[in-house]
Design a protein around this motif. Structure first.
Motif, PDB file in Angstrom:
ATOM      1  N   SER A 168       0.826  -1.212   0.000  1.00  0.00           N
ATOM      2  CA  SER A 168       0.000   0.000   0.000  1.00  0.00           C
ATOM      3  C   SER A 168       0.859   1.261   0.000  1.00  0.00           C
ATOM      4  O   SER A 168       0.518   2.254  -0.649  1.00  0.00           O
ATOM      5  CB  SER A 168      -0.915   0.005   1.221  1.00  0.00           C
ATOM      6  OG  SER A 168      -0.192   0.238   2.411  1.00  0.00           O
ATOM      7  N   THR A 169       1.978   1.224   0.708  1.00  0.00           N
ATOM      8  CA  THR A 169       2.878   2.380   0.714  1.00  0.00           C
ATOM      9  C   THR A 169       3.470   2.619  -0.672  1.00  0.00           C
ATOM     10  O   THR A 169       3.574   3.762  -1.137  1.00  0.00           O
ATOM     11  CB  THR A 169       4.005   2.160   1.734  1.00  0.00           C
ATOM     12  OG1 THR A 169       3.444   1.957   3.029  1.00  0.00           O
ATOM     13  CG2 THR A 169       4.935   3.359   1.773  1.00  0.00           C
ATOM     14  N   VAL A 171       2.085   1.850  -3.492  1.00  0.00           N
ATOM     15  CA  VAL A 171       1.016   2.390  -4.333  1.00  0.00           C
ATOM     16  C   VAL A 171       0.830   3.882  -4.069  1.00  0.00           C
ATOM     17  O   VAL A 171       0.686   4.691  -4.991  1.00  0.00           O
ATOM     18  CB  VAL A 171      -0.295   1.617  -4.084  1.00  0.00           C
ATOM     19  CG1 VAL A 171      -1.468   2.304  -4.772  1.00  0.00           C
ATOM     20  CG2 VAL A 171      -0.165   0.181  -4.580  1.00  0.00           C
ATOM     21  N   ALA A 172       0.830   4.269  -2.778  1.00  0.00           N
ATOM     22  CA  ALA A 172       0.655   5.683  -2.433  1.00  0.00           C
ATOM     23  C   ALA A 172       1.813   6.526  -2.965  1.00  0.00           C
ATOM     24  O   ALA A 172       1.609   7.640  -3.473  1.00  0.00           O
ATOM     25  CB  ALA A 172       0.526   5.842  -0.924  1.00  0.00           C
ATOM     26  N   GLY A 212      -3.880   3.773  -1.787  1.00  0.00           N
ATOM     27  CA  GLY A 212      -2.806   3.513  -0.827  1.00  0.00           C
ATOM     28  C   GLY A 212      -3.184   3.923   0.584  1.00  0.00           C
ATOM     29  O   GLY A 212      -2.906   3.194   1.551  1.00  0.00           O
TER      30      GLY A 212
END
Length: 483
Positions: A168-169, A171-172, A212
């Motif tokens: 997720s990090t 993606v962000a 994210g």
């Protein structure tokens, strides 16, 4: 030109980061006083957040700043500090018994508090992402931190949480990079979607940032880590995950969606999150997993007003604050009822628990009532009304209807769990041979109250009192929370 740094604006960060370093020094020098040091640092952080003048800023380039002081940032910092102190109180009995290393626990928890402070005051995307990671990284370790050999559930929960969070990090960060390429800006106040040939690139970047950040609030379909992680973590750590970590995600999402056109994406996430969370919660048989799926559904209620952009941020902040208070009361009551060093247990383990332990049982019922939006949980009731009203005002009536329907579905498992607390305990079935000696059962055995640590009971009482008081706050408080 040398840029001047406003150290007064940074006082909350200095207090939080200084607390983490001081805990580390105390561990090396004395090997004790960790809890006292961490608690005092949490209080100092809250005091600094209140004392800093409004609208102070630093790390500025022209009119754009990477660290901005607003009224709502101060409120959120006080909440992060209060949650840290509360989790320390809930963890104190287990730490005193040596179930986890005290120094490491307090150091990691105060580091996480520092990340929460950064999120509250962040004025650009990079500071926001770094703050979220500082808030989350220590929790990977805290989920599986045991002095005794960690259980398979705890280890699996920590690894699952870590792996999904890393994705997720990434993606962000990719979304932030695309936004910068399209708009040439990272400061939140200058964040606008591009036009012309860069419009599509900016839209993709905004969507990736939202996805994210949605992981932090356990939004569907990025929710799979939450039930397993909450159930495998110590109950106080699960309480911090469900409150402080989720609050950080809400702040990050609100900072982005009120400046970018992400309404349809956020609306879809909100509908999926509240619906899936409520439906799966109906089938849960373990208390912490029930609270975890309930937390997923509550994240949907928080996301719903954010679909309206800036018009719904105020309602989202208000609901997030009330949810955090109620969720902490629920986890605190579970910790008090189960005792130090134990997991959340099955729902059947709570049969008649309200009769044996009146105050923790009453606090858990209060939390369930507030999360369901029923009296006497006035805070939860008013928060739901605020969400529905903001959606109708912004022209998202259909989404307000989805929120109302899901609130009705949630009543089933909240009322079932609350009723179980006061259900008659099941009598044991004993089969004796005709020649067996008579067995005399102590009639008080089934109703004997377990010992509850004073620190745990105090933390639950304070949180419950704050929840009740929050239900009577005037409308002006809601206006202040929007900054």
């Amino acid at each position: 030109m040398i840029q001047a740094v406003n150290h007064v604006a940074l006082l909350p960060l200095y207090a939080a980061a200084g607390t983490a370093l001081l805990v580390l020094v105390v561990e090396l020098a004395f090997g004790r006083f960790h809890l006292l040091t961490a608690t005092a640092g949490g209080v100092a952080t809250a005091v600094c957040a209140v004392a800093v003048p409004d609208h102070a800023a630093t790390f500025c380039g022209g009119d754009l700043c990477s660290w901005t002081v607003t009224p709502h940032a101060g409120v959120m910092t006080v909440i992060f500090a209060g949650l840290t102190i509360g989790v320390l109180a809930l963890s104190a009995p287990a730490l005193r018994r040596g179930l986890a290393p005290v120094g490491e626990f307090c150091f990691l928890l105060t580091c996480s508090m520092t990340g929460g402070v950064v999120v509250a005051y962040a004025g650009d995307l990079i500071s926001l992402i770094v703050g979220l990671e500082t808030l989350t990284l220590p929790l990977y370790v805290l989920v599986g931190l045991r002095r005794v050999r960690a259980s398979a559930a705890g280890s699996s929960a920590a690894v699952t949480f870590f792996l999904i969070s890393v994705v997720s990090t990434a993606v962000a960060l990719l979304g932030a990079a695309l936004l910068y390429a399209a708009t040439g800006a990272l400061h939140l106040d200058a964040l606008v979607e591009g036009s012309g040939p860069y419009e599509s690139l900016a839209a993709v970047g905004a969507a990736l940032v939202v996805v994210g950040f949605a992981f932090k609030v356990a939004a569907v379909p990025l929710h799979a880590w939450a039930p397993a992680t909450y159930d495998g973590a110590p109950v106080p750590v699960a309480a911090y995950l469900s409150t402080a970590s989720k609050l950080g995600g809400v702040l990050a999402l609100a900072a982005v969606v009120q400046r970018l056109d992400t309404g349809p994406l956020v609306a879809v996430l909100a509908v999926l999150t509240m619906t899936v969370g409520n439906l799966v919660a109906l089938r849960q048989t373990r208390m912490v997993r029930l609270l975890a799926w309930s937390s997923v559904a509550q994240a949907g209620y928080i996301l719903a007003p954010l679909a309206a952009g800036a018009a719904g941020v105020q309602a989202a902040y208000a609901y997030a604050i009330f949810f955090v208070l109620l969720e902490f009361v629920a986890f605190g009551a579970v910790a008090a009822l189960r005792g130090p060093g134990t997991d959340g247990g099955d729902l059947d383990d709570y049969r008649g628990a309200g009769r044996r332990s009146r105050w923790p049982g009453a606090a858990l019922v209060l939390a369930f009532a507030g999360l369901a939006g029923l009296p006497p949980g006035l805070a939860g009731l008013f928060a739901k009304v605020a969400v529905v009203a903001s959606l109708i005002t912004a022209g998202w009536g259909w989404l307000a209807g989805v929120v109302a329907v899901n609130a009705v579905i949630a009543l089933a498992y909240y009322l079932r769990a609350a009723a179980l607390l006061y259900a008659a305990p099941q009598q044991p079935v004993i089969h004796l041979a005709d020649t067996a000696p008579a067995v005399v059962l102590d009639p008080d055995l089934l109703h004997r109250a377990p010992s509850v640590s004073r620190t745990v009971l105090a933390a639950v009482t304070v949180a419950a009192a704050a929840t009740i008081a929050a239900g009577f706050l005037p409308q002006s408080i809601f206006d202040a929370l929007s900054g």
